[in-house]
Design a protein around this motif. Structure first.
Motif, PDB file in Angstrom:
ATOM      1  N   ALA A  26       0.830  -1.202   0.000  1.00 16.77           N
ATOM      2  CA  ALA A  26       0.000   0.000   0.000  1.00 16.77           C
ATOM      3  C   ALA A  26       0.866   1.254   0.000  1.00 16.77           C
ATOM      4  O   ALA A  26       0.560   2.233  -0.697  1.00 16.77           O
ATOM      5  CB  ALA A  26      -0.929   0.002   1.217  1.00 16.77           C
ATOM      6  N   THR A  29       2.286   1.916  -3.445  1.00 15.29           N
ATOM      7  CA  THR A  29       1.242   2.471  -4.315  1.00 15.29           C
ATOM      8  C   THR A  29       1.024   3.948  -4.035  1.00 15.29           C
ATOM      9  O   THR A  29       0.972   4.778  -4.961  1.00 15.29           O
ATOM     10  CB  THR A  29      -0.077   1.712  -4.112  1.00 15.29           C
ATOM     11  OG1 THR A  29       0.103   0.338  -4.468  1.00 15.29           O
ATOM     12  CG2 THR A  29      -1.182   2.303  -4.970  1.00 15.29           C
ATOM     13  N   VAL A  30       0.889   4.298  -2.763  1.00 13.27           N
ATOM     14  CA  VAL A  30       0.602   5.684  -2.392  1.00 13.27           C
ATOM     15  C   VAL A  30       1.734   6.622  -2.803  1.00 13.27           C
ATOM     16  O   VAL A  30       1.495   7.700  -3.357  1.00 13.27           O
ATOM     17  CB  VAL A  30       0.331   5.776  -0.879  1.00 13.27           C
ATOM     18  CG1 VAL A  30       0.329   7.227  -0.423  1.00 13.27           C
ATOM     19  CG2 VAL A  30      -1.005   5.120  -0.536  1.00 13.27           C
ATOM     20  N   TRP A  33       1.734   6.864  -6.666  1.00 14.06           N
ATOM     21  CA  TRP A  33       0.587   7.642  -7.150  1.00 14.06           C
ATOM     22  C   TRP A  33       0.744   9.110  -6.783  1.00 14.06           C
ATOM     23  O   TRP A  33       0.304   9.990  -7.534  1.00 14.06           O
ATOM     24  CB  TRP A  33      -0.714   7.068  -6.594  1.00 14.06           C
ATOM     25  CG  TRP A  33      -1.159   5.846  -7.350  1.00 14.06           C
ATOM     26  CD1 TRP A  33      -0.544   5.271  -8.417  1.00 14.06           C
ATOM     27  CD2 TRP A  33      -2.326   5.059  -7.091  1.00 14.06           C
ATOM     28  NE1 TRP A  33      -1.240   4.169  -8.843  1.00 14.06           N
ATOM     29  CE2 TRP A  33      -2.341   4.004  -8.046  1.00 14.06           C
ATOM     30  CE3 TRP A  33      -3.344   5.119  -6.143  1.00 14.06           C
ATOM     31  CZ2 TRP A  33      -3.343   3.036  -8.078  1.00 14.06           C
ATOM     32  CZ3 TRP A  33      -4.346   4.150  -6.169  1.00 14.06           C
ATOM     33  CH2 TRP A  33      -4.356   3.132  -7.131  1.00 14.06           C
ATOM     34  N   PRO A 120     -12.060   7.886  -2.451  1.00 10.37           N
ATOM     35  CA  PRO A 120     -12.019   6.987  -1.293  1.00 10.37           C
ATOM     36  C   PRO A 120     -13.311   6.985  -0.480  1.00 10.37           C
ATOM     37  O   PRO A 120     -13.676   5.959   0.106  1.00 10.37           O
ATOM     38  CB  PRO A 120     -10.848   7.543  -0.469  1.00 10.37           C
ATOM     39  CG  PRO A 120      -9.975   8.213  -1.472  1.00 10.37           C
ATOM     40  CD  PRO A 120     -10.928   8.828  -2.453  1.00 10.37           C
ATOM     41  N   TYR A 177     -12.863   5.794 -10.673  1.00 11.86           N
ATOM     42  CA  TYR A 177     -11.873   5.306  -9.709  1.00 11.86           C
ATOM     43  C   TYR A 177     -12.545   4.388  -8.686  1.00 11.86           C
ATOM     44  O   TYR A 177     -12.096   3.244  -8.447  1.00 11.86           O
ATOM     45  CB  TYR A 177     -11.246   6.542  -9.058  1.00 11.86           C
ATOM     46  CG  TYR A 177     -10.228   6.354  -7.962  1.00 11.86           C
ATOM     47  CD1 TYR A 177     -10.008   5.145  -7.316  1.00 11.86           C
ATOM     48  CD2 TYR A 177      -9.466   7.451  -7.544  1.00 11.86           C
ATOM     49  CE1 TYR A 177      -9.073   5.029  -6.304  1.00 11.86           C
ATOM     50  CE2 TYR A 177      -8.521   7.331  -6.544  1.00 11.86           C
ATOM     51  CZ  TYR A 177      -8.338   6.124  -5.921  1.00 11.86           C
ATOM     52  OH  TYR A 177      -7.414   6.010  -4.925  1.00 11.86           O
ATOM     53  N   THR A 181     -12.443   0.158  -8.486  1.00  9.37           N
ATOM     54  CA  THR A 181     -11.955  -0.536  -7.295  1.00  9.37           C
ATOM     55  C   THR A 181     -12.935  -1.608  -6.850  1.00  9.37           C
ATOM     56  O   THR A 181     -12.539  -2.715  -6.460  1.00  9.37           O
ATOM     57  CB  THR A 181     -11.715   0.473  -6.152  1.00  9.37           C
ATOM     58  OG1 THR A 181     -10.737   1.434  -6.563  1.00  9.37           O
ATOM     59  CG2 THR A 181     -11.228  -0.230  -4.887  1.00  9.37           C
ATOM     60  N   TRP A 245      -0.994  -2.285  -5.768  1.00  6.75           N
ATOM     61  CA  TRP A 245      -2.383  -2.015  -5.385  1.00  6.75           C
ATOM     62  C   TRP A 245      -3.215  -3.299  -5.463  1.00  6.75           C
ATOM     63  O   TRP A 245      -3.966  -3.621  -4.538  1.00  6.75           O
ATOM     64  CB  TRP A 245      -2.962  -0.943  -6.297  1.00  6.75           C
ATOM     65  CG  TRP A 245      -4.457  -0.770  -6.261  1.00  6.75           C
ATOM     66  CD1 TRP A 245      -5.377  -1.397  -7.054  1.00  6.75           C
ATOM     67  CD2 TRP A 245      -5.207   0.086  -5.389  1.00  6.75           C
ATOM     68  NE1 TRP A 245      -6.644  -0.980  -6.752  1.00  6.75           N
ATOM     69  CE2 TRP A 245      -6.576  -0.066  -5.731  1.00  6.75           C
ATOM     70  CE3 TRP A 245      -4.860   0.975  -4.385  1.00  6.75           C
ATOM     71  CZ2 TRP A 245      -7.579   0.632  -5.085  1.00  6.75           C
ATOM     72  CZ3 TRP A 245      -5.874   1.674  -3.731  1.00  6.75           C
ATOM     73  CH2 TRP A 245      -7.221   1.496  -4.084  1.00  6.75           C
ATOM     74  N   GLY A 258      -8.599   2.155   0.178  1.00  8.62           N
ATOM     75  CA  GLY A 258      -8.955   3.420  -0.449  1.00  8.62           C
ATOM     76  C   GLY A 258      -8.596   4.602   0.436  1.00  8.62           C
ATOM     77  O   GLY A 258      -8.082   5.622  -0.039  1.00  8.62           O
ATOM     78  N   THR A 261      -5.009   5.905   0.332  1.00  2.84           N
ATOM     79  CA  THR A 261      -4.559   6.716  -0.804  1.00  2.84           C
ATOM     80  C   THR A 261      -4.642   8.213  -0.518  1.00  2.84           C
ATOM     81  O   THR A 261      -4.094   9.010  -1.283  1.00  2.84           O
ATOM     82  CB  THR A 261      -5.373   6.396  -2.069  1.00  2.84           C
ATOM     83  OG1 THR A 261      -6.761   6.701  -1.844  1.00  2.84           O
ATOM     84  CG2 THR A 261      -5.237   4.930  -2.443  1.00  2.84           C
ATOM     85  N   TYR A 262      -5.300   8.602   0.576  1.00  6.30           N
ATOM     86  CA  TYR A 262      -5.306  10.013   0.941  1.00  6.30           C
ATOM     87  C   TYR A 262      -3.889  10.525   1.235  1.00  6.30           C
ATOM     88  O   TYR A 262      -3.627  11.723   1.160  1.00  6.30           O
ATOM     89  CB  TYR A 262      -6.191  10.252   2.158  1.00  6.30           C
ATOM     90  CG  TYR A 262      -7.644  10.491   1.825  1.00  6.30           C
ATOM     91  CD1 TYR A 262      -8.021  11.552   1.012  1.00  6.30           C
ATOM     92  CD2 TYR A 262      -8.642   9.670   2.331  1.00  6.30           C
ATOM     93  CE1 TYR A 262      -9.359  11.784   0.698  1.00  6.30           C
ATOM     94  CE2 TYR A 262      -9.978   9.890   2.035  1.00  6.30           C
ATOM     95  CZ  TYR A 262     -10.326  10.955   1.217  1.00  6.30           C
ATOM     96  OH  TYR A 262     -11.650  11.170   0.902  1.00  6.30           O
ATOM     97  N   ALA A 264      -1.447  10.223  -0.579  1.00  6.57           N
ATOM     98  CA  ALA A 264      -0.812  10.661  -1.826  1.00  6.57           C
ATOM     99  C   ALA A 264      -0.805  12.182  -1.948  1.00  6.57           C
ATOM    100  O   ALA A 264       0.130  12.761  -2.514  1.00  6.57           O
ATOM    101  CB  ALA A 264      -1.526  10.043  -3.026  1.00  6.57           C
TER     102      ALA A 264
END
Length: 303
Positions: A26, A29-30, A33, A120, A177, A181, A245, A258, A261-262, A264
């Motif tokens: 994770a 990914t973050v 991204w 998210p 998005y 998911t 991811w 989800g 991802t905040y 990012a």
């Protein structure tokens, strides 16, 4: 007298490092991204939305093909599962990139981050209703805190130049998005995650092939830096980040992943500061801190 009662087999304990793999995937990914915002900004001035989407996912498909060949994990699904993966790929890799690239041509950075930040929340709602993940109080609290942080970043970076069409495209990107998911979470039990990522990226590439003439024309005149940014977007935020991811989504809830991802958004702020010299305002820094705090609250049990 001999006891003939069968003894249940003992399942070996998973390796101690296994519990760290999902948070690590994770995190990869973050971070990647987050870096995509820098890459898109660098390439977006010289490549149009369709050309940038095609170039990015074409490089991503080539990279994923190499990754899958090395991993020797390609097991193509059949029937409805195959159709589902193809539809997912066209949506996630094709339409999402097109909508976001087109929106960011005229949408200011603050509004763009705010609109993408809706995804998210939608994921948590969709997952709670359709996947039976429920609505854990800590998850909802963390998402609320993180979204407040995104709103702070949006306030700090907004220029007020947001057209109605661009806002609609940004909202469409957020919905795609979240919906993608949900589709991926439902399909992953039926297909290996790296295979699904590779096949989906390939499907998105095929869907974007009509932009080939535009890509070739722009490739001939674009500066090397913009082309390298496009290649970076294909290798790292697309191939590697989508692979990690998929790995993480297979092993945790869609809502928590989800929410992760905040992180990012504040990472993009820091990267923009370090690489582009764009000094964030105090409000943006506070917003970034709220994003990270919300992620910690929502994903404390990410595993």
């Amino acid at each position: 007298m001999t006891n003939t009662t069968p003894v249940a087999p003992v399942t070996p304990a998973p390796p101690a490092t296994h519990r760290f793999l999902v948070p690590a995937a994770a995190a990869v990914t973050v971070v990647l991204w987050g870096s995509a915002f820098i890459g898109i900004r660098s390439a977006g001035f010289d490549y149009s939305p369709g050309a940038l989407a095609l170039g990015r996912i074409l490089v991503g498909t080539i990279t994923l093909t190499v990754m899958a060949a090395l991993a020797r994990k390609l097991r193509l699904p059949r029937g409805r599962t195959l159709v589902g993966v193809i539809v997912w790929g066209v949506l996630w890799f094709g339409l999402y990139n097109l909508a976001l690239n087109a929106a960011e041509r005229t949408l200011d950075a603050g509004t763009a981050s705010l609109l993408v930040g809706l995804a998210p929340i939608l994921i948590a709602v969709f997952a709670g209703i359709s996947l039976g993940e429920g609505f854990p109080a800590r998850l909802l609290l963390g998402i609320g805190i993180a979204f407040a942080g995104v709103a702070g970043i949006a306030l700090a970076t907004s220029s007020g130049a947001s057209g109605g069409v661009s806002v609609a495209l940004g909202l469409a990107a957020a919905v795609i998005y979240a919906g993608s998911t949900m589709m991926q979470k439902r399909l992953l039990p039926k297909v290996e995650s790296l295979t699904m990522t590779w096949l989906g990226c390939l499907a998105g590439t095929v869907a974007c092939l009509p932009f080939t003439p535009v890509l070739l024309d722009e490739l001939a005149v674009a500066p090397t830096s913009a082309t390298l940014s496009m290649v970076y977007l294909g290798v790292f935020p697309t191939a590697i980040a989508f692979a990690t991811w998929g790995f993480a989504l297979t092993r945790t809830t869609a809502g928590r992943l989800g929410a992760a991802t905040y992180a990012a958004a504040p990472l993009a702020l820091l990267m923009s500061w370090a690489l582009l010299g764009e000094v964030p305002t105090p409000i943006a820094l506070v917003g970034g801190s709220l994003c990270l705090a919300g992620v910690l609250v929502a994903t404390l049990k990410l595993r």
